[in-house]
Design an enzyme around this catalytic site. Structure first.
Site, PDB file in Angstrom:
ATOM      1  CE  LYS A 190     -75.293  94.852  15.629  1.00 16.37           C
ATOM      2  NZ  LYS A 190     -75.717  93.695  14.797  1.00 16.37           N
ATOM      3  CD  GLU A 266     -88.929 104.978  17.989  1.00 16.33           C
ATOM      4  OE1 GLU A 266     -89.995 104.391  18.285  1.00 16.33           O
ATOM      5  OE2 GLU A 266     -88.729 106.177  18.212  1.00 16.33           O
ATOM      6  CB  CYS A 301     -92.180  97.337  15.973  1.00 18.35           C
ATOM      7  SG  CYS A 301     -91.986  98.657  14.782  1.00 18.35           S
ATOM      8  CD  GLU A 400     -92.530  92.954  19.317  1.00 18.35           C
ATOM      9  OE1 GLU A 400     -91.420  92.918  19.869  1.00 18.35           O
ATOM     10  OE2 GLU A 400     -92.903  93.894  18.589  1.00 18.35           O
TER      11      GLU A 400
HETATM   12  P1  TAP Z   1     -82.798  92.389  18.992  1.00 23.20           P
HETATM   13  O1  TAP Z   1     -82.040  91.378  19.769  1.00 23.20           O
HETATM   14  O2  TAP Z   1     -83.456  93.484  19.726  1.00 23.20           O
HETATM   15  O3  TAP Z   1     -81.816  92.958  17.855  1.00 23.20           O
HETATM   16  C1  TAP Z   1     -81.835  94.249  17.326  1.00 23.20           C
HETATM   17  C2  TAP Z   1     -80.412  94.749  17.127  1.00 23.20           C
HETATM   18  O4  TAP Z   1     -79.744  94.817  18.390  1.00 23.20           O
HETATM   19  C3  TAP Z   1     -79.552  93.839  16.263  1.00 23.20           C
HETATM   20  O5  TAP Z   1     -78.680  94.629  15.480  1.00 23.20           O
HETATM   21  C4  TAP Z   1     -78.797  93.038  17.296  1.00 23.20           C
HETATM   22  O6  TAP Z   1     -77.597  92.457  16.846  1.00 23.20           O
HETATM   23  C5  TAP Z   1     -78.523  94.080  18.338  1.00 23.20           C
HETATM   24  N1  TAP Z   1     -78.217  93.494  19.644  1.00 23.20           N
HETATM   25  C6  TAP Z   1     -78.624  92.290  20.130  1.00 23.20           C
HETATM   26  N2  TAP Z   1     -78.117  92.086  21.366  1.00 23.20           N
HETATM   27  C7  TAP Z   1     -77.368  93.175  21.660  1.00 23.20           C
HETATM   28  C8  TAP Z   1     -76.574  93.543  22.775  1.00 23.20           C
HETATM   29  N3  TAP Z   1     -76.459  92.752  23.835  1.00 23.20           N
HETATM   30  N4  TAP Z   1     -75.935  94.736  22.735  1.00 23.20           N
HETATM   31  C9  TAP Z   1     -76.030  95.534  21.659  1.00 23.20           C
HETATM   32  N5  TAP Z   1     -76.745  95.231  20.562  1.00 23.20           N
HETATM   33  C10 TAP Z   1     -77.421  94.068  20.564  1.00 23.20           C
HETATM   34  O7  TAP Z   1     -83.872  91.641  18.149  1.00 23.20           O
HETATM   35  P2  TAP Z   1     -83.773  90.130  17.644  1.00 23.20           P
HETATM   36  O8  TAP Z   1     -83.097  89.219  18.609  1.00 23.20           O
HETATM   37  O9  TAP Z   1     -83.222  90.161  16.306  1.00 23.20           O
HETATM   38  O10 TAP Z   1     -85.291  89.738  17.687  1.00 23.20           O
HETATM   39  C11 TAP Z   1     -85.874  89.307  18.916  1.00 23.20           C
HETATM   40  C12 TAP Z   1     -87.204  89.915  19.100  1.00 23.20           C
HETATM   41  O11 TAP Z   1     -87.088  91.334  19.112  1.00 23.20           O
HETATM   42  C13 TAP Z   1     -88.185  89.666  17.970  1.00 23.20           C
HETATM   43  O12 TAP Z   1     -88.790  88.451  18.022  1.00 23.20           O
HETATM   44  C14 TAP Z   1     -89.122  90.799  18.168  1.00 23.20           C
HETATM   45  O13 TAP Z   1     -90.039  90.528  19.175  1.00 23.20           O
HETATM   46  C15 TAP Z   1     -88.230  91.922  18.598  1.00 23.20           C
HETATM   47  N6  TAP Z   1     -87.861  92.810  17.478  1.00 23.20           N
HETATM   48  C16 TAP Z   1     -88.451  93.997  17.443  1.00 23.20           C
HETATM   49  C17 TAP Z   1     -88.163  94.851  16.418  1.00 23.20           C
HETATM   50  C18 TAP Z   1     -88.812  96.182  16.376  1.00 23.20           C
HETATM   51  S1  TAP Z   1     -88.773  97.036  15.027  1.00 23.20           S
HETATM   52  N7  TAP Z   1     -89.376  96.674  17.417  1.00 23.20           N
HETATM   53  C19 TAP Z   1     -87.268  94.507  15.410  1.00 23.20           C
HETATM   54  C20 TAP Z   1     -86.641  93.263  15.487  1.00 23.20           C
HETATM   55  C21 TAP Z   1     -86.949  92.431  16.542  1.00 23.20           C
HETATM   56  P3  TAP Z   1     -77.656  90.925  16.315  1.00 23.20           P
HETATM   57  O14 TAP Z   1     -78.258  91.049  14.981  1.00 23.20           O
HETATM   58  O15 TAP Z   1     -76.284  90.439  16.282  1.00 23.20           O
HETATM   59  O16 TAP Z   1     -78.518  90.169  17.278  1.00 23.20           O
END
Ligand code: TAP
Length: 498
Positions: A190, A266, A301, A400
């Site tokens: 996904k 991760e 990250c 973060e």
């Molecule tokens: P997340 O919410 O963690 O999203 C990562 C993945 O998880 C996406 O595919 C997301 O889908 C999915 N997801 C979100 N809510 C979920 C749930 N309740 N159940 C199952 N899967 C779910 O990251 P974000 O909201 O895009 O970013 C928010 C913050 O996360 C960023 O500002 C940053 O701090 C952190 N982040 C960290 C990383 C790494 S590599 N550590 C990468 C991205 C973001 P959707 O796309 O539909 O939300």
């Protein structure tokens, strides 16, 4: 980098997007018929509409993955044949490198040259590395008495769910696919809702490479529906997630409430870049500090978001860092001189600007940047931003931000540097700059982080493990042969001889 830079603009104009889910070897609409829009963060404009997969589509994909796994078409294939197929896939990714770079840039807002020179080559190298490894891993026979044969064998874990973030969509997808497929498993991916384009293109290339139907499935959609459905599904054996610490925690809950699937997380980081007072040549250090926090707009990250500097060095270092950050041009991701593109979406832009406000309110001083720029483009750009006078207990030093925002904190001696470096819930990465061999060895052992780089900012390469201490990770390591451990089960076969 190849000698001739492709004409990315022309490629962008002629692109055909994959917009449907990829399930059981076919591109299909969502069962609900619904779609969602994917947006170009550099313009705020819609790129295309994508099938909005939800629970029903996730269920179909998981069924296909299970059937493929049980059929043995891939799981039962000789490792060297899986290797050949994955190498064909890597070669196809290479063939489509420019197109994939354009797709990644359009979807993420990152400079197309970064995608072309870093993200896509990284995905290719990852697929190749795990393909090349898989026919060189041996099982073992344990030391038993002569009337017993005790074999310890590795078997694929089965169906793996992979939930992917938006910052390095293809590179992280490859980081999952490489070891998962090399080991004979099937996968349901996904992608993040913001960045589905390259995973869908990769699915097309996987079919072309001869990877059997059902082995790779891609369900674009939202986390709370499609992502949660994969996390809670009783027929998923392992869930590999990269993203925020908060959402990572949900997957542990989903596993506990469903089938105790193996969970690998991760997660985020708040990594320090520590500069001791023995360093002399500041230029390479400053370049690495900039790479650490500005590369990928800080949406990384491992970003080195806390600059810990010896108090005797601070003024000189900060002056050089400020001067260097000014050379990082923010702008159109397709312009050749752009070093920083747009943040992923408006919500995230507001989040990053909110942190900058919080830093000011808590008494830290902005010494560079601090603003949204290029508003006229409709995109979500923020300039390189540096805070001075930060205390490690401030919000900007603890949370973060995931943007181009550096917090400067001073220390008096080595012990204080280590204490501040470790004073965070995260433990993903750290950089240490010193000319003293003793400090290099001692401090890198004392820092509680999965990767410690000395005299550089780095995440290692395919051959070394990657993962976090504390709330930066859970359940295993990506990359290296350790990644193969995550996606396999160890079985003991104990034979009594007569
Ligand atoms: P997340 O919410 O963690 O999203 C990562 C993945 O998880 C996406 O595919 C997301 O889908 C999915 N997801 C979100 N809510 C979920 C749930 N309740 N159940 C199952 N899967 C779910 O990251 P974000 O909201 O895009 O970013 C928010 C913050 O996360 C960023 O500002 C940053 O701090 C952190 N982040 C960290 C990383 C790494 S590599 N550590 C990468 C991205 C973001 P959707 O796309 O539909 O939300």
């Amino acid at each position: 980098m190849t000698a001739t830079v492709p004409d990315f603009g022309a490629i962008a104009k002629s692109l055909a997007f994959e917009t449907k889910a990829f399930i059981n070897g076919e591109f299909v609409s969502a069962a609900s018929g619904k779609t969602f829009e994917t947006i170009n963060p550099a313009t705020g404009k819609v790129i295309t509409a994508i099938a909005e997969g939800d629970k029903e589509d996730a269920n179909r994909a998981i069924r296909a993955a299970r059937n493929a796994f049980e059929s043995g078409a891939w799981s039962g294939m000789a490792p060297r044949d899986r290797k050949a197929a994955l190498l064909r896939l890597a070669a196809l990714v290479e063939k489509h490198q420019a197109e994939l770079a354009v797709l990644e840039s359009l979807d993420t807002g990152k400079p197309v040259l970064d995608a072309y020179n870093a993200d896509i080559p990284d995905a290719i190298a990852t697929l190749q590395w795990h393909a090349e490894a898989i026919d060189k891993i041996y099982d073992t026979i344990s030391p038993t008495s002569s009337d017993i044969v005790s074999m310890v064998v590795r078997e694929p874990i089965g169906v793996v769910g992979a939930v992917i973030p938006w910052n390095f969509p293809l590179a992280i997808t490859a980081m999952k696919i490489g070891p998962v497929l090399a080991g004979g498993n099937s996968i349901v991916i996904k992608p993040a809702e913001q960045t589905p384009l390259t995973a869908l293109k990769l699915a097309r290339l996987a079919a072309e490479a001869g990877i059997p139907e059902g082995v790779i499935n891609v369900v674009p959609g939202f986390g709370e529906t499609a992502g949660q459905a994969i996390g809670r599904h009783a027929d998923v054996d392992c869930l590999s997630f990269t993203g925020s610490t908060e959402v990572g925690g949900y997957f542990l809950k989903y596993a506990a409430e469903s089938n105790l699937k193996r969970v690998i997380l991760e997660l985020g980081g708040k990594s320090p870049a520590i500069v001791m007072d023995d360093v002399d040549d500041l230029d390479p250090i400053v370049e690495q500090i900039a790479m650490g926090i500005l590369f990928s707009q800080g949406e990384n990250c491992s970003a080195g978001s806390r600059l810990l500097v010896h108090e005797a060095m601070k003024d000189r270092l900060l002056e050089a860092v400020i001067a260097h950050f000014k050379t990082w041009k923010v702008g159109d991701p397709f312009a050749a001189d752009t070093k920083m593109g747009a943040l992923i979406e408006e919500k995230h832009l507001d989040r990053v600007l909110g942190y900058i406000d919080a830093g000011r309110r808590e008494g830290a001083s902005v010494v560079l940047g601090g603003n949204q720029v290029l508003k006229e483009t409709g995109g979500y750009f923020v300039e390189p931003t540096i805070f001075d006078n930060v205390r490690n207990d401030m919000k900007i030093a603890q949370e973060e931000i995931f943007g181009p925002v550096l917090s400067t904190i001073t220390f008096k001696d080595v012990d204080e540097a280590v204490k501040i470096a470790n004073d965070t819930k995260y433990g993903l990465a750290a950089s240490l700059y010193t000319n003293d061999l003793h400090i290099a060895h001692k401090v890198s052992r004392k820092i509680r982080a999965g990767t410690v780089s000395v005299n550089c900012f780095s995440e290692g390469d395919q051959a070394v493990p990657f993962g976090g201490f504390k709330q930066s990770g859970f359940g295993g390591r990506e990359k290296s042969l350790l990644a193969h451990d995550q996606y396999s089960q160890v079985k003991t076969i104990w034979m009594q001889l007569r």
